[in-house]
Scaffold this active site. Sequence first.
Site, mmCIF file in Angstrom:
data_model
loop_
_atom_site.group_PDB
_atom_site.id
_atom_site.type_symbol
_atom_site.label_atom_id
_atom_site.label_comp_id
_atom_site.label_asym_id
_atom_site.label_seq_id
_atom_site.Cartn_x
_atom_site.Cartn_y
_atom_site.Cartn_z
ATOM 1 N N GLU A 101 0.830 -1.208 0.000
ATOM 2 C CA GLU A 101 0.000 0.000 0.000
ATOM 3 C C GLU A 101 0.867 1.262 0.000
ATOM 4 O O GLU A 101 1.797 1.392 0.766
ATOM 5 C CB GLU A 101 -0.943 -0.005 1.212
ATOM 6 C CG GLU A 101 -1.847 -1.223 1.298
ATOM 7 C CD GLU A 101 -2.843 -1.348 0.146
ATOM 8 O OE1 GLU A 101 -2.927 -0.426 -0.685
ATOM 9 O OE2 GLU A 101 -3.526 -2.394 0.075
ATOM 10 N N HIS A 107 -0.951 -5.941 2.089
ATOM 11 C CA HIS A 107 -2.262 -6.585 2.053
ATOM 12 C C HIS A 107 -2.082 -7.896 1.283
ATOM 13 O O HIS A 107 -1.563 -7.887 0.166
ATOM 14 C CB HIS A 107 -3.233 -5.691 1.267
ATOM 15 C CG HIS A 107 -4.377 -5.193 2.074
ATOM 16 N ND1 HIS A 107 -4.878 -3.937 1.917
ATOM 17 C CD2 HIS A 107 -5.141 -5.801 3.025
ATOM 18 C CE1 HIS A 107 -5.904 -3.782 2.747
ATOM 19 N NE2 HIS A 107 -6.089 -4.884 3.412
ATOM 20 N N CYS A 165 -7.430 -2.095 8.127
ATOM 21 C CA CYS A 165 -6.063 -2.091 7.595
ATOM 22 C C CYS A 165 -5.613 -0.661 7.345
ATOM 23 O O CYS A 165 -4.521 -0.253 7.741
ATOM 24 C CB CYS A 165 -5.985 -2.948 6.328
ATOM 25 S SG CYS A 165 -6.199 -4.708 6.702
#
Length: 206
Positions: free
Chosen positions: A81, A173, A149
Amino acid sequence: MRILLTAFEPFDGTGLNSSFEGCRAFLSSCGEGARARITFLVLPVEYGADTDTVEQALAEGAYGLLLHTGQASGAAAVRVERRAVNSRYAAAPSTAPGTTSPRSRDRAPIDPDGPETLEATVPVYRMASAVAAAGIPSMVTEDAGVYLCNHVLYHSLLREQRCPTGARVGFLHVPCLPEQAKPGEAFLAAEEIGRAVGAALEAALA
Ligand code: PCA
């Protein structure tokens, strides 16, 4: 350098979380020296309890790297991310077995005084390349969504921005496990997720 590695507890009704199983596989494949530098936490899937658990660990020790991991149901690749957004579900989604959809799609800021977005401070492209070089599909993605998250990533980045300690902060992730995947959905074995975590960590530390 000490490393804080986190995963999440099961939340999708399957009794498993691929981030937890992947991190476990990674830790059991680690040499003793590497293992000794890592503190591993399993975070509750609950707003507030997730970040309190991180805060408690940070109050007890200093870390050079915070790598958070979580399950991205339906993802076909490991997602590194790129940033966190200042947004969360206003009401906590139901975590009753078999349901993963939020009761309400309303959003609220995570921190009303925080910036709209915060960039991950780990080398995301280098990490994604290292995961791919380990034979695991990977990509850099825009943000971690608006659930837990993203919440934990945003919290750790904001904390570091407000009270700098020099720690780098990032998020991986990971796809579901074969036991969790719905028909036609992509998955990775825990051992593959473990290899991805190891490759990403190594690249973050390089
Ligand atoms: N995945 C969810 C929350 C916990 C997890 O492992 C998410 O993507 O926010």
